[in-house]
Design an enzyme around this catalytic site. Structure first.
Site, PDB file in Angstrom:
ATOM      1  N   ARG A 186       0.914  -1.297   0.053  1.00  0.00           N
ATOM      2  CA  ARG A 186       0.015  -0.136  -0.120  1.00  0.00           C
ATOM      3  C   ARG A 186       0.891   1.172  -0.099  1.00  0.00           C
ATOM      4  O   ARG A 186       1.862   1.411   0.847  1.00  0.00           O
ATOM      5  CB  ARG A 186      -0.929  -0.035   1.357  1.00  0.00           C
ATOM      6  CG  ARG A 186      -2.121   0.953   1.115  1.00  0.00           C
ATOM      7  CD  ARG A 186      -2.913   0.590   2.159  1.00  0.00           C
ATOM      8  NE  ARG A 186      -3.718  -0.804   2.253  1.00  0.00           N
ATOM      9  CZ  ARG A 186      -4.415  -1.161   3.081  1.00  0.00           C
ATOM     10  NH1 ARG A 186      -4.749  -0.126   4.082  1.00  0.00           N
ATOM     11  NH2 ARG A 186      -5.049  -2.173   3.068  1.00  0.00           N
TER      12      ARG A 186
ATOM     13  N   SER B 255      -7.747  -0.636   0.543  1.00  0.00           N
ATOM     14  CA  SER B 255      -8.843  -0.840   1.580  1.00  0.00           C
ATOM     15  C   SER B 255      -9.634   0.314   1.897  1.00  0.00           C
ATOM     16  O   SER B 255     -10.297   0.929   0.903  1.00  0.00           O
ATOM     17  CB  SER B 255      -8.426  -1.438   2.576  1.00  0.00           C
ATOM     18  OG  SER B 255      -9.397  -2.023   3.541  1.00  0.00           O
ATOM     19  N   HIS B 256      -9.334   0.792   3.089  1.00  0.00           N
ATOM     20  CA  HIS B 256     -10.200   2.005   3.851  1.00  0.00           C
ATOM     21  C   HIS B 256      -9.435   3.401   3.563  1.00  0.00           C
ATOM     22  O   HIS B 256      -9.894   4.383   4.021  1.00  0.00           O
ATOM     23  CB  HIS B 256     -10.493   1.631   5.232  1.00  0.00           C
ATOM     24  CG  HIS B 256      -9.156   1.355   5.944  1.00  0.00           C
ATOM     25  ND1 HIS B 256      -8.557   0.041   5.722  1.00  0.00           N
ATOM     26  CD2 HIS B 256      -8.554   1.990   6.753  1.00  0.00           C
ATOM     27  CE1 HIS B 256      -7.499   0.079   6.340  1.00  0.00           C
ATOM     28  NE2 HIS B 256      -7.296   1.217   6.998  1.00  0.00           N
TER      29      HIS B 256
ATOM     30  N   ASP C  49     -16.325  -0.768   3.773  1.00  0.00           N
ATOM     31  CA  ASP C  49     -15.157   0.205   3.364  1.00  0.00           C
ATOM     32  C   ASP C  49     -14.860  -0.016   1.870  1.00  0.00           C
ATOM     33  O   ASP C  49     -15.726  -0.307   1.023  1.00  0.00           O
ATOM     34  CB  ASP C  49     -13.816  -0.288   4.191  1.00  0.00           C
ATOM     35  CG  ASP C  49     -13.438  -1.706   3.861  1.00  0.00           C
ATOM     36  OD1 ASP C  49     -14.119  -2.303   3.105  1.00  0.00           O
ATOM     37  OD2 ASP C  49     -12.190  -1.848   3.641  1.00  0.00           O
TER      38      ASP C  49
ATOM     39  N   ASP D  29     -12.780  -1.624  -0.246  1.00  0.00           N
ATOM     40  CA  ASP D  29     -12.825  -2.756  -0.811  1.00  0.00           C
ATOM     41  C   ASP D  29     -14.157  -4.017  -0.590  1.00  0.00           C
ATOM     42  O   ASP D  29     -13.831  -5.050  -0.735  1.00  0.00           O
ATOM     43  CB  ASP D  29     -11.506  -3.549  -1.119  1.00  0.00           C
ATOM     44  CG  ASP D  29     -10.896  -4.019   0.198  1.00  0.00           C
ATOM     45  OD1 ASP D  29     -11.219  -3.177   1.348  1.00  0.00           O
ATOM     46  OD2 ASP D  29     -10.348  -4.691   0.648  1.00  0.00           O
TER      47      ASP D  29
ATOM     48  N   ASP E 260     -14.521  -5.449   2.625  1.00  0.00           N
ATOM     49  CA  ASP E 260     -14.240  -6.430   3.413  1.00  0.00           C
ATOM     50  C   ASP E 260     -14.668  -6.000   4.882  1.00  0.00           C
ATOM     51  O   ASP E 260     -14.708  -6.803   5.904  1.00  0.00           O
ATOM     52  CB  ASP E 260     -12.695  -7.175   3.393  1.00  0.00           C
ATOM     53  CG  ASP E 260     -11.673  -6.075   3.626  1.00  0.00           C
ATOM     54  OD1 ASP E 260     -11.962  -4.837   3.587  1.00  0.00           O
ATOM     55  OD2 ASP E 260     -10.647  -6.514   3.301  1.00  0.00           O
ATOM     56  N   ARG E 261     -14.817  -4.578   5.131  1.00  0.00           N
ATOM     57  CA  ARG E 261     -15.002  -4.317   6.610  1.00  0.00           C
ATOM     58  C   ARG E 261     -16.371  -3.917   6.609  1.00  0.00           C
ATOM     59  O   ARG E 261     -17.160  -3.886   5.628  1.00  0.00           O
ATOM     60  CB  ARG E 261     -14.293  -2.999   6.874  1.00  0.00           C
ATOM     61  CG  ARG E 261     -12.675  -3.236   6.950  1.00  0.00           C
ATOM     62  CD  ARG E 261     -12.238  -1.776   7.493  1.00  0.00           C
ATOM     63  NE  ARG E 261     -10.885  -2.310   7.648  1.00  0.00           N
ATOM     64  CZ  ARG E 261      -9.705  -1.494   8.332  1.00  0.00           C
ATOM     65  NH1 ARG E 261     -10.401  -0.452   8.936  1.00  0.00           N
ATOM     66  NH2 ARG E 261      -8.657  -1.675   8.559  1.00  0.00           N
TER      67      ARG E 261
ATOM     68  N   GLU F 186     -11.925  -9.341  13.637  1.00  0.00           N
ATOM     69  CA  GLU F 186     -10.975  -8.281  14.177  1.00  0.00           C
ATOM     70  C   GLU F 186     -11.538  -7.223  14.674  1.00  0.00           C
ATOM     71  O   GLU F 186     -12.688  -6.750  14.196  1.00  0.00           O
ATOM     72  CB  GLU F 186      -9.796  -7.874  12.978  1.00  0.00           C
ATOM     73  CG  GLU F 186      -9.066  -9.043  12.427  1.00  0.00           C
ATOM     74  CD  GLU F 186      -7.800  -8.348  11.483  1.00  0.00           C
ATOM     75  OE1 GLU F 186      -6.784  -8.032  12.296  1.00  0.00           O
ATOM     76  OE2 GLU F 186      -8.050  -8.185  10.507  1.00  0.00           O
TER      77      GLU F 186
ATOM     78  N   SER G  87     -10.829  -4.131  14.072  1.00  0.00           N
ATOM     79  CA  SER G  87     -10.851  -3.218  12.982  1.00  0.00           C
ATOM     80  C   SER G  87     -12.024  -3.407  12.062  1.00  0.00           C
ATOM     81  O   SER G  87     -11.775  -3.302  10.690  1.00  0.00           O
ATOM     82  CB  SER G  87      -9.234  -3.048  12.337  1.00  0.00           C
ATOM     83  OG  SER G  87      -9.151  -4.586  11.890  1.00  0.00           O
TER      84      SER G  87
ATOM     85  N   LYS H 263     -12.218 -11.179   5.346  1.00  0.00           N
ATOM     86  CA  LYS H 263     -13.479 -10.654   5.981  1.00  0.00           C
ATOM     87  C   LYS H 263     -14.315 -10.007   5.001  1.00  0.00           C
ATOM     88  O   LYS H 263     -13.925 -10.107   3.860  1.00  0.00           O
ATOM     89  CB  LYS H 263     -12.980  -9.742   7.099  1.00  0.00           C
ATOM     90  CG  LYS H 263     -12.120  -8.494   6.128  1.00  0.00           C
ATOM     91  CD  LYS H 263     -11.566  -7.580   7.446  1.00  0.00           C
ATOM     92  CE  LYS H 263     -10.482  -6.621   6.829  1.00  0.00           C
ATOM     93  NZ  LYS H 263      -9.231  -6.710   7.305  1.00  0.00           N
TER      94      LYS H 263
HETATM   95  C1  G1P Z   1      -5.132  -2.566   9.747  1.00  0.00           C
HETATM   96  C2  G1P Z   1      -6.176  -3.180  10.902  1.00  0.00           C
HETATM   97  C3  G1P Z   1      -5.989  -4.922  10.836  1.00  0.00           C
HETATM   98  C4  G1P Z   1      -6.372  -5.203   9.410  1.00  0.00           C
HETATM   99  C5  G1P Z   1      -5.676  -4.471   8.383  1.00  0.00           C
HETATM  100  C6  G1P Z   1      -6.161  -4.675   6.843  1.00  0.00           C
HETATM  101  O1  G1P Z   1      -3.844  -2.795  10.039  1.00  0.00           O
HETATM  102  O2  G1P Z   1      -5.658  -2.947  12.145  1.00  0.00           O
HETATM  103  O3  G1P Z   1      -6.720  -5.368  11.710  1.00  0.00           O
HETATM  104  O4  G1P Z   1      -6.226  -6.462   9.272  1.00  0.00           O
HETATM  105  O5  G1P Z   1      -5.882  -3.069   8.711  1.00  0.00           O
HETATM  106  O6  G1P Z   1      -7.779  -4.182   6.958  1.00  0.00           O
HETATM  107  P1  G1P Z   1      -2.773  -1.967  10.708  1.00  0.00           P
HETATM  108  O7  G1P Z   1      -2.803  -0.698  10.013  1.00  0.00           O
HETATM  109  O8  G1P Z   1      -3.181  -2.030  12.239  1.00  0.00           O
HETATM  110  O9  G1P Z   1      -1.673  -2.829  10.481  1.00  0.00           O
HETATM  111 ZN    ZN Z   2     -10.792  -3.282   3.282  1.00  0.00          ZN
END
Ligand code: G1P
Ligand code: ZN
Length: 546
Positions: A23, A115-116, A280, A282, A284-285, A366, A368, A379
């Site tokens: 990322r 992702s987010h 989110d 993509d 998955d959240r 998780e 998150s 997820k």
């Molecule tokens: C964060 C979340 C983690 C999740 C990941 C991907 O990672 O804390 O639980 O699996 O995004 O969605 P982190 O930025 O804490 O490494």
């Molecule tokens: Zn995501």
């Protein structure tokens, strides 16, 4: 029409996949050869090799998605991938990719998403690689990808015209590769129908129950329309921000109390809907809200597990459950009650893969905002939303009733995460080192009138493949079940992000309805004191509180 070329290149040295893939800022990916190098490193590291392999490719539609899809199609063809499936428009949610890999028996998949994280030309982009079980590449594969990236001298690409990726059903031959443009939504909807009682949920949505779903202008918009409106018959007004946009309308496609604030405000109105949810970038959240109530993701996974047999897909019960280490221990109590194992894994979905494949767990989650099960190896945001709707439809009660009843039975795990984002990395690392050095002194000591029962840096031993993943976060666990956890994020793209997770527990019925930040105040203060976060980073307050 296409001519395979070997392009000379040099390693970038910064292509180490993090918690979920690589990322970086869009600008980083737009540098000449940057995306190409990473994709070539994936192909070079693919378990089983590229020969005769089949992949699915899709993304969350963020800025640079379409350009990246064209590049990857041409590289896949030049690298002799035999079959490539691309979601129409270059779109496919993360759980839908996982499903596609499993359903069609593909060798893996590439997901284009940060992702987010925010999108647009000034935002972030990302590439995730999933393996044949449908899940994120495990560490041995991501390490290998990184190693290959460091040794890269050239990559292969088929030079030729861009492909029309918008016509579902179109099939092309590029070099010797078969390229199919597929419907990214259909198989996923079928999977959901095979798990949940759609007739029951449909009756709920026709019977005066009001829901609102916010896609935050990200990938789940078309999925939500297909499921809630077209299939379950909810009114169009239940959909918010369901038009995917390359910059997510300028927002963070992150379903939490800060970035999904509009939805939170709607749900906090006394005349608001009965149920609110968001997903989110993509898909998955998930975030789950009742009227005037936010369900923490840690509670959500515990509640779904406790109600699993309400859902047709889990009628037989659960074989086990798992949560990431920072996730609250609410799930552990449910597991104990159900008489099944509860595994504690490091942060990141990839660690659930082996447990799911080995049939050790059915549901996992998780803190998150990630919840999922053995139906895919990611997820799954909409899955969690449908799970809640199925429970509510069957029980005929409100979200609040479900949550309160759960707390009355198991006690409440008050939980908050304080994120200090874009911190100067040097200070963040020094703070973590200093904490590590303090660990031996913390064990057995008394802090804020609580005795510390364990203080360590979490190390995971995978019970299936025996691999070890250490340095996964500092844990301070107290005798009264309270916990303080410190981690550095593996997904941020600017500076370092320190996450402090704070958990307190009570079974006292008079204490079940406190404000979370108030209930946890002394633990929060303690977490700041032990870490000396202000001295190390200059930050007094977190940037995001969840
Ligand atoms: C964060 C979340 C983690 C999740 C990941 C991907 O990672 O804390 O639980 O699996 O995004 O969605 P982190 O930025 O804490 O490494
Ligand atoms: Zn995501």
């Amino acid at each position: 029409m296409y001519k395979i070329e070997e392009v000379k290149t040099k390693p970038f040295h910064d292509q180490k996949p993090g918690t979920s893939g690589l990322r970086k800022e869009v600008r980083t990916f737009q540098q000449p050869h940057y995306l190409e190098n990473f994709i070539q490193a994936i192909f070079n590291a693919m378990p089983g090799g590229v020969k005769n392999s089949s992949l699915v490719l899709g993304g969350d539609g963020r800025y640079y998605n379409r350009e990246a899809v064209q590049i990857i199609i041409k590289m896949a063809a030049a690298n002799k991938i035999s079959r490539l499936l691309v979601g129409a428009g270059g779109i496919c949610s993360t759980p839908a990719v996982s499903n596609m890999i499993r359903k069609l028996g593909l060798s893996g998949g590439i997901i284009l998403s940060a992702s987010h994280n925010p999108g647009g030309p000034d935002g972030d982009f990302g590439v995730k690689f999933n393996i044949g079980n449908g899940g994120p590449a495990p560490e041995k594969v991501t390490f290998n990808i990184y190693e290959k990236s460091l040794a890269l001298e050239s990559y292969l690409i088929a030079k030729g015209p861009d492909v029309d990726i918008d016509t579902i059903g179109a099939v092309y031959e590029i070099c010797d590769m078969r390229l199919e443009i597929i419907d990214p939504v259909k198989d996923y909807v079928e999977l959901m129908e095979s798990i949940f009682d759609f007739n029951l949920i449909s009756r709920l949505l026709h019977g005066g129950f009001r829901m609102v779903y916010d896609a935050l202008h990200a990938v789940t918009g078309p999925y939500a329309r297909a499921i809630f409106v077209d299939r379950l018959g909810a009114p169009e007004e239940c959909l918010r921000n369901c038009q995917p946009l390359p910059d997510f309308g300028g927002g963070h496609p992150d379903p939490n109390l800060k970035y999904a604030k509009e939805l939170v405000d709607i749900m906090n109105s006394p005349t608001g809907p009965d149920f609110g949810a968001a997903s989110d970038g993509d898909g998955d959240r998930n975030m789950i809200l009742g009227r005037g109530l936010f369900v923490t993701p840690s509670d959500s996974v515990a509640i779904l597990s406790a109600h699993a047999t309400d859902v047709p897909g889990y009628k037989k019960g659960l074989c086990g459950v798992a949560r990431s280490m920072p996730t609250s221990t609410a799930l552990d109590m449910v597991a104990e009650d159900l008489g099944v194992d509860c595994y504690e894994t490091p942060t990141g979905w990839k660690f659930f893969g082996n447990l799911l494949d080995a049939g050790r767990i059915t549901i996992c989650g998780e803190e998150s905002f990630g919840t999922g099960s053995d139906h895919v190896r990611e997820k799954d945001g909409l899955w969690a939303v449908l799970f809640w709707l199925n429970i509510l439809a069957l029980r005929g009660v409100s979200v609040k009733d479900i949550v309160l009843t759960h707390w009355q039975k198991y006690g409440r795990n008050y939980y908050t995460r304080h994120d200090f984002e874009a911190v100067e990395p040097e200070g963040a690392h020094r703070m973590m080192r200093a904490l590590e050095e303090k660990l031996p002194r913390l064990s057995g000591s008394v802090l804020a009138s609580r005795k510390v029962s364990l203080a360590d840096n979490f190390c995971y031993h995978d019970p299936i493949d025996g691999s070890e993943s250490c340095n996964q976060g500092i844990r301070i666990i107290f005798e009264d079940k309270s916990r303080i956890i410190y981690r550095l994020s593996g997904t941020g793209t600017k500076g370092a992000t320190i996450r402090i997770y704070i958990e307190g527990y009570t079974k006292e019925s008079s204490l079940l309805a406190q404000d979370t930040q108030v209930f946890l105040k002394d633990l929060i203060d303690t977490s700041r004191q032990i870490s000396q976060i202000e001295a190390f980073t200059g930050r007094k307050e977190p940037t995001v509180i969840t």
